[in-house]
Write an enzyme that holds these catalytic residues in place. Structure first.
Site, PDB file in Angstrom:
ATOM      1  CG  LEU A  71     -44.083   2.107  -9.981  1.00  0.00           C
ATOM      2  CD1 LEU A  71     -44.254   1.410  -8.636  1.00  0.00           C
ATOM      3  CD2 LEU A  71     -45.467   2.226 -10.655  1.00  0.00           C
ATOM      4  CD  GLU A 108     -48.473   9.039 -15.635  1.00  0.00           C
ATOM      5  OE1 GLU A 108     -49.640   8.782 -15.318  1.00  0.00           O
ATOM      6  OE2 GLU A 108     -47.919  10.114 -15.387  1.00  0.00           O
ATOM      7  CB  SER A 128     -50.223   1.209 -26.335  1.00  0.00           C
ATOM      8  OG  SER A 128     -50.079   2.598 -26.515  1.00  0.00           O
TER       9      SER A 128
HETATM   10  C1  LIG Z   1     -39.459   9.812 -20.575  1.00  0.00           C
HETATM   11  C2  LIG Z   1     -39.911   8.831 -19.534  1.00  0.00           C
HETATM   12  C3  LIG Z   1     -40.404   9.309 -18.334  1.00  0.00           C
HETATM   13  C4  LIG Z   1     -40.803   8.407 -17.342  1.00  0.00           C
HETATM   14  N1  LIG Z   1     -41.219   8.899 -16.122  1.00  0.00           N
HETATM   15  C5  LIG Z   1     -41.440   8.016 -15.111  1.00  0.00           C
HETATM   16  C6  LIG Z   1     -41.680   8.491 -13.779  1.00  0.00           C
HETATM   17  O1  LIG Z   1     -41.735   9.700 -13.521  1.00  0.00           O
HETATM   18  N2  LIG Z   1     -41.840   7.582 -12.795  1.00  0.00           N
HETATM   19  C7  LIG Z   1     -41.789   6.241 -13.026  1.00  0.00           C
HETATM   20  O2  LIG Z   1     -41.947   5.486 -12.078  1.00  0.00           O
HETATM   21  N3  LIG Z   1     -41.568   5.757 -14.274  1.00  0.00           N
HETATM   22  C8  LIG Z   1     -41.379   6.614 -15.311  1.00  0.00           C
HETATM   23  N4  LIG Z   1     -41.126   6.146 -16.578  1.00  0.00           N
HETATM   24  C9  LIG Z   1     -41.063   4.687 -16.811  1.00  0.00           C
HETATM   25  C10 LIG Z   1     -42.216   4.199 -17.655  1.00  0.00           C
HETATM   26  O3  LIG Z   1     -43.401   4.201 -16.914  1.00  0.00           O
HETATM   27  C11 LIG Z   1     -41.829   2.798 -18.175  1.00  0.00           C
HETATM   28  O4  LIG Z   1     -40.817   2.996 -19.150  1.00  0.00           O
HETATM   29  C12 LIG Z   1     -43.006   2.064 -18.772  1.00  0.00           C
HETATM   30  O5  LIG Z   1     -43.927   1.698 -17.786  1.00  0.00           O
HETATM   31  C13 LIG Z   1     -42.572   0.806 -19.548  1.00  0.00           C
HETATM   32  O6  LIG Z   1     -41.679   0.035 -18.808  1.00  0.00           O
HETATM   33  P1  LIG Z   1     -40.326  -0.472 -19.509  1.00  0.00           P
HETATM   34  O7  LIG Z   1     -39.668   0.703 -20.090  1.00  0.00           O
HETATM   35  O8  LIG Z   1     -39.583  -1.266 -18.505  1.00  0.00           O
HETATM   36  O9  LIG Z   1     -40.813  -1.393 -20.695  1.00  0.00           O
HETATM   37  P2  LIG Z   1     -41.191  -2.956 -20.584  1.00  0.00           P
HETATM   38  O10 LIG Z   1     -42.127  -3.169 -19.453  1.00  0.00           O
HETATM   39  O11 LIG Z   1     -39.944  -3.756 -20.622  1.00  0.00           O
HETATM   40  O12 LIG Z   1     -41.988  -3.162 -21.928  1.00  0.00           O
HETATM   41  C14 LIG Z   1     -41.350  -3.386 -23.186  1.00  0.00           C
HETATM   42  C15 LIG Z   1     -42.422  -3.779 -24.187  1.00  0.00           C
HETATM   43  O13 LIG Z   1     -43.046  -5.010 -23.790  1.00  0.00           O
HETATM   44  C16 LIG Z   1     -44.437  -4.850 -23.703  1.00  0.00           C
HETATM   45  N5  LIG Z   1     -44.966  -5.673 -22.614  1.00  0.00           N
HETATM   46  C17 LIG Z   1     -44.470  -5.826 -21.360  1.00  0.00           C
HETATM   47  N6  LIG Z   1     -45.227  -6.672 -20.653  1.00  0.00           N
HETATM   48  C18 LIG Z   1     -46.250  -7.048 -21.463  1.00  0.00           C
HETATM   49  C19 LIG Z   1     -47.401  -7.886 -21.310  1.00  0.00           C
HETATM   50  N7  LIG Z   1     -47.671  -8.505 -20.162  1.00  0.00           N
HETATM   51  N8  LIG Z   1     -48.227  -8.016 -22.361  1.00  0.00           N
HETATM   52  C20 LIG Z   1     -47.992  -7.386 -23.533  1.00  0.00           C
HETATM   53  N9  LIG Z   1     -46.929  -6.590 -23.741  1.00  0.00           N
HETATM   54  C21 LIG Z   1     -46.087  -6.396 -22.717  1.00  0.00           C
HETATM   55  C22 LIG Z   1     -44.659  -3.347 -23.448  1.00  0.00           C
HETATM   56  O14 LIG Z   1     -45.938  -2.939 -23.851  1.00  0.00           O
HETATM   57  C23 LIG Z   1     -43.543  -2.747 -24.294  1.00  0.00           C
HETATM   58  O15 LIG Z   1     -43.977  -2.652 -25.613  1.00  0.00           O
HETATM   59  C24 LIG Z   1     -40.754   7.017 -17.589  1.00  0.00           C
HETATM   60  C25 LIG Z   1     -40.268   6.557 -18.816  1.00  0.00           C
HETATM   61  C26 LIG Z   1     -39.832   7.451 -19.787  1.00  0.00           C
HETATM   62  C27 LIG Z   1     -39.285   6.908 -21.072  1.00  0.00           C
END
Ligand SMILES: Cc1cc2nc3c(=O)[nH]c(=O)nc-3n(C[C@H](O)[C@H](O)[C@H](O)COP(=O)(O)OP(=O)(O)OC[C@H]3O[C@@H](n4cnc5c(N)ncnc54)[C@H](O)[C@@H]3O)c2cc1C
Length: 389
Positions: A135, A373, A376
């Site tokens: 995703l 997933e 927090s």
């Molecule tokens: C080891 C690992 C395995 C993973 N496996 C998968 C997988 O198999 N498939 C898949 O699809 N994805 C996977 N992911 C992706 C993972 O789901 C995302 O990293 C996660 O959803 C956060 O997205 P981001 O890294 O872009 O952070 P961002 O969305 O950029 O968030 C950065 C910070 O901003 C905060 N934030 C963002 N928006 C808001 C809001 N509206 N209100 C308050 N705070 C907010 C977040 O809480 C976070 O603290 C994986 C990630 C890792 C690190």
């Protein structure tokens, strides 16, 4: 107190049926004998042992809920959760491989696959293929439906272009559930789920991330360059992929909760044992009330977290709405895992801060629970929507 119970009565949440007990004990034995000896090396190398994955298939851990007619275990979601917990107690990377397979990939095919897709894919999922769920992208994490991977219908095929990031099981997977949009202007309504086999033309697995924790679990970029996917490989309906993504991730969160309580238990067990062995001031440090209280506090938090995981999983199996409970479970278990593993290092003192002892790995492995997933903050957003009327 018996810990095996008659299935027909309302039950304490931590009680298991005879079948569940047997299932858990088999996994515990496998984890101790086959995974524990390899865990440190797999972490250092950042590579998961192929024979262990083979063992997962042989034990029936890669198709726990798949019906018997497709070669699966015909088990429950709760059993999948038990498997993730037991594996993660020894190695959190093992836990997440089995977690993604069962709670995301198999789950999506079981719920949204048509008969032909089930016949084609489920027997392989139960016997030979690791699955991945794609995703996230570089520009869309928490805002998952802002994804940019594009799908266009050309004749009887869709042509997909774009890149996915952070995809768990990327290196090992034979099949990928990939979310793409048919119309970037349509927002979530354009999102569609595709079943993509590793060998489909135009599909490649890119760079593997070098991570802080769950290092043996591969996390990869996926590259789709004019990737040709037959129309018959749309999972569910075109334009309804957002529903698949939301609903599978609700279940996946309970799986991450199971991973986190497994990690916390593993670290706690090491800390409790070490406290009884390590002597200072002429006696084991476990005889100091301060250490006893730390271990007691950790055990209490693990118990509370475990009750949340088991309750959410039992709710899912009972067909109840568990969205709030799943979000709370992931939020709380990841906090407990981080606290417990951090305290475990402190109980080991200086030794805990070295790679010669096992607790630092549990601490590193716990960190991901607050991120994937849904971070927090995203869990809090879901909970707030559901509890504040
Ligand atoms: C080891 C690992 C395995 C993973 N496996 C998968 C997988 O198999 N498939 C898949 O699809 N994805 C996977 N992911 C992706 C993972 O789901 C995302 O990293 C996660 O959803 C956060 O997205 P981001 O890294 O872009 O952070 P961002 O969305 O950029 O968030 C950065 C910070 O901003 C905060 N934030 C963002 N928006 C808001 C809001 N509206 N209100 C308050 N705070 C907010 C977040 O809480 C976070 O603290 C994986 C990630 C890792 C690190």
């Amino acid at each position: 107190m018996p810990d095996v119970i008659a299935p027909e009565k309302p039950q304490p949440l931590l009680a298991l049926t005879e079948d569940e007990t047997l299932f858990r004990d088999n996994i515990r034995q496998f984890a101790e004998e086959k995974i524990r000896p390899l865990s440190k090396e797999m972490d250092e190398k950042g590579v998961f042992d192929k024979d262990v994955i083979h063992g997962f298939f042989e034990l029936g851990l890669m198709g726990i809920e798949i019906p018997e007619q497709y070669g699966g275990g015909a088990g429950t979601f709760f059993e999948a959760i038990l498997a993730v917990e037991e594996l993660s107690r020894v190695d959190a990377s093992a836990g997440v491989i089995v977690d993604v397979q069962n709670t995301l990939v198999n789950n999506a095919i079981l719920r949204w696959g048509n008969d032909e897709q089930k016949k084609r894919y489920l027997p392989r999922m139960a016997s030979e293929w690791v699955g991945a769920y794609a995703l996230s992208e570089a520009g869309s994490g928490s805002d998952a439906f802002a994804l940019a991977t594009r799908a266009e219908l050309k004749g009887s095929d869709y042509i997909l272009n774009g890149r996915k990031l952070w995809i768990t099981n990327g290196k090992e997977a034979g099949i990928f559930i990939v979310l793409a949009t048919l119309d970037p202007g349509a927002g979530y309504k354009g999102i569609t789920a595709f079943l993509i086999e590793k060998d489909f033309p135009g599909f490649t697995v890119g760079k593997k991330e070098d991570k802080v924790g769950i290092r043996a679990s591969s996390t990869c970029e996926l590259i789709l360059e004019d990737c040709r996917v037959p129309k018959t490989n749309v999972l569910g309906e075109a334009g309804k992929g957002y529903k698949i993504a939301i609903e599978t991730l609700n279940e996946g969160r309970i799986g991450i909760g199971a991973q986190m309580i497994g990690v916390a238990r593993g670290a706690w067990e090491h800390a409790a044992k070490y406290a009884q062995e390590r002597k200072q001031f002429g006696k084991p440090i476990s005889e100091f009330q301060a250490i006893q209280f730390q271990l007691a506090q950790m055990a209490t938090e693990i118990e509370a977290a475990r009750l949340m995981v088991y309750n959410s999983a039992r709710m899912k199996d009972a067909g109840m709405n568990f969205v709030k409970e799943a979000a709370m479970t992931k939020l709380y278990t990841s906090q407990v895992a981080e606290r417990v593993t951090s305290l475990a290092i402190e109980i080991y003192g200086g030794y805990g801060f070295t790679k010669d002892y096992p607790v630092e790995k549990y601490w590193r492995d716990s960190k991901i629970g607050k991120i994937y997933e849904g971070t927090s903050n995203m869990q809090l957003q879901t909970i707030a929507k559901l509890v504040i009327k």
